[in-house]
Design an enzyme around this catalytic site. Structure first.
Site, short mmCIF file in Angstrom:
data_model
loop_
_atom_site.label_atom_id
_atom_site.label_comp_id
_atom_site.label_asym_id
_atom_site.label_seq_id
_atom_site.Cartn_x
_atom_site.Cartn_y
_atom_site.Cartn_z
N GLY A 14 24.21 64.85 62.01
CA GLY A 14 23.72 65.93 62.86
C GLY A 14 24.65 66.37 63.95
O GLY A 14 24.17 66.79 65.02
N ALA A 54 29.87 67.88 58.82
CA ALA A 54 29.19 67.79 57.52
C ALA A 54 29.10 66.33 57.08
O ALA A 54 29.46 65.96 55.97
CB ALA A 54 29.90 68.62 56.46
N ALA A 56 23.31 68.39 67.01
CA ALA A 56 23.35 67.78 68.33
C ALA A 56 24.06 68.69 69.32
O ALA A 56 23.66 68.80 70.49
CB ALA A 56 24.04 66.42 68.27
N GLY A 72 26.20 64.10 57.87
CA GLY A 72 24.88 63.46 57.81
C GLY A 72 24.45 62.82 59.10
O GLY A 72 23.46 62.07 59.13
N GLY A 106 26.63 69.05 64.36
CA GLY A 106 26.42 70.44 64.74
C GLY A 106 25.05 70.66 65.35
O GLY A 106 24.91 71.44 66.31
N ASP A 166 17.50 69.78 61.99
CA ASP A 166 17.76 68.60 62.82
C ASP A 166 17.86 68.91 64.30
O ASP A 166 17.96 67.99 65.12
CB ASP A 166 19.06 67.91 62.38
N LYS A 195 23.12 61.67 65.42
CA LYS A 195 21.78 61.34 64.90
C LYS A 195 21.94 60.51 63.64
O LYS A 195 22.77 60.81 62.78
CB LYS A 195 21.04 62.65 64.59
#
Length: 295
Positions: free
Chosen positions: A102, A98, A106, A100, A104, A138, A11
């Site tokens: 997404g 980690a 996704a 930015g 995890g 997210d 993302k």
């Protein structure tokens, strides 16, 4: 039943406006979100108890498996769906952690899609989206993995007709904790970041369906990522990544995604994006670089 397979696409926040911090401590956002053509791969082998195995080049960066969002989402759905069929997940991790983008989130969204298929649930089922939001801000936008204008704490999703955009994503392989970036932003509970005359929050107007990439780039350039400056204070290497992207030939828009440290550049052509990706890999062999398409 044969194994089921989904992908968790990266993302990318093309814009990210922090409206303010609510009294409960969560932050209200407004963000144009797109998805890249790079993704983790997750497989579900039905039957037996709930389990997760990590694989792939970045599996070791994910930490303790018991804390993974894939398992969290599955357990939360099991609390809402009686006799939910589960199984053994295998997550092939290729996206930075980690970062930015997404990754995890996704992955958790992909797990929810797999469980929905296995249990013949519609993705429109209110329980799916309730679990998605409880798993992480997210995750709801990642369930459909299509371009959206995302508002609130992730629950407001307005689909956008975004043209395919050649891009390069760069991560310096430095993890950035979202909580650290929001702490650096420094908003108090109940504090608004918008101006005093902007008491009524209005959804911005984005280009209509079928508009060309030039119109989108112009519109996106008028936006910002309000987390970019505080993230660069937390991890100064982000400024180096942004500078490197700005020096690439043909870069039309350069910005950080989410809370960092991944940054992106949008290009007019696939050839420009590919050339920029090659140069960045050569100049910065320690960085994670992906040249592809946002949509």
């Amino acid at each position: 039943m044969p194994a089921l397979v989904e992908v968790g696409r990266a993302k990318v926040n093309l814009t990210l406006k922090v409206v303010g911090r609510r009294v409960d401590g969560f932050h209200d956002l407004e963000s144009v979100v797109a998805f890249a053509d790079c993704a983790d791969r997750i497989t579900l082998e039905p039957g037996g108890g709930l389990a997760l195995t990590m694989a792939g080049p970045l599996a070791d960066a994910c930490g303790d498996t018991s804390d993974n969002l894939v398992l969290k989402a599955a357990r939360l759905l099991g609390e809402r769906v009686a006799n939910l069929e589960v199984g053994h997940f295998t997550l092939e991790k290729v996206l930075p952690v980690a970062a930015g983008i997404g990754g995890g989130s996704a992955d958790a969204a992909a797990a929810l899609r797999l469980l929905a298929r296995l249990n013949e649930l519609s993705l429109d089922d209110s329980r799916i989206m309730e679990v998605a939001l409880q798993t992480g801000a997210d995750v709801p936008v990642c369930v459909a993995s299509r371009a959206c204008d995302m508002t609130g704490v992730g629950e407001g999703l307005l689909p956008l007709d975004l043209p395919a955009m050649p891009c390069v994503l760069v991560n310096p392989r430095v993890p950035v904790a979202t909580k650290d970036v929001f702490n650096a932003l420094g908003l108090r509970h109940g504090e608004l970041l918008i101006g005093a005359t902007d008491i009524v929050m209005q959804r911005p107007s984005w280009p209509d369906s079928g508009c060309a990439i030039d119109e989108w780039i112009e519109a996106l350039a008028n936006g910002t990522n309000d987390l970019e400056a505080p993230a660069a204070r937390v991890e100064p290497v982000i400024s180096n990544v942004l500078s490197a992207l700005r020096t690439t030939r043909g870069a039309r828009l350069v910005r950080m995604s989410g809370s960092g440290a991944t940054c992106f550049a949008i290009f007019a052509t696939d050839a420009d994006a590919a050339a920029a990706g090659e140069k960045l890999r050569a100049d910065h062999p320690g960085w994670w670089v992906h040249a592809g398409t946002l949509s």
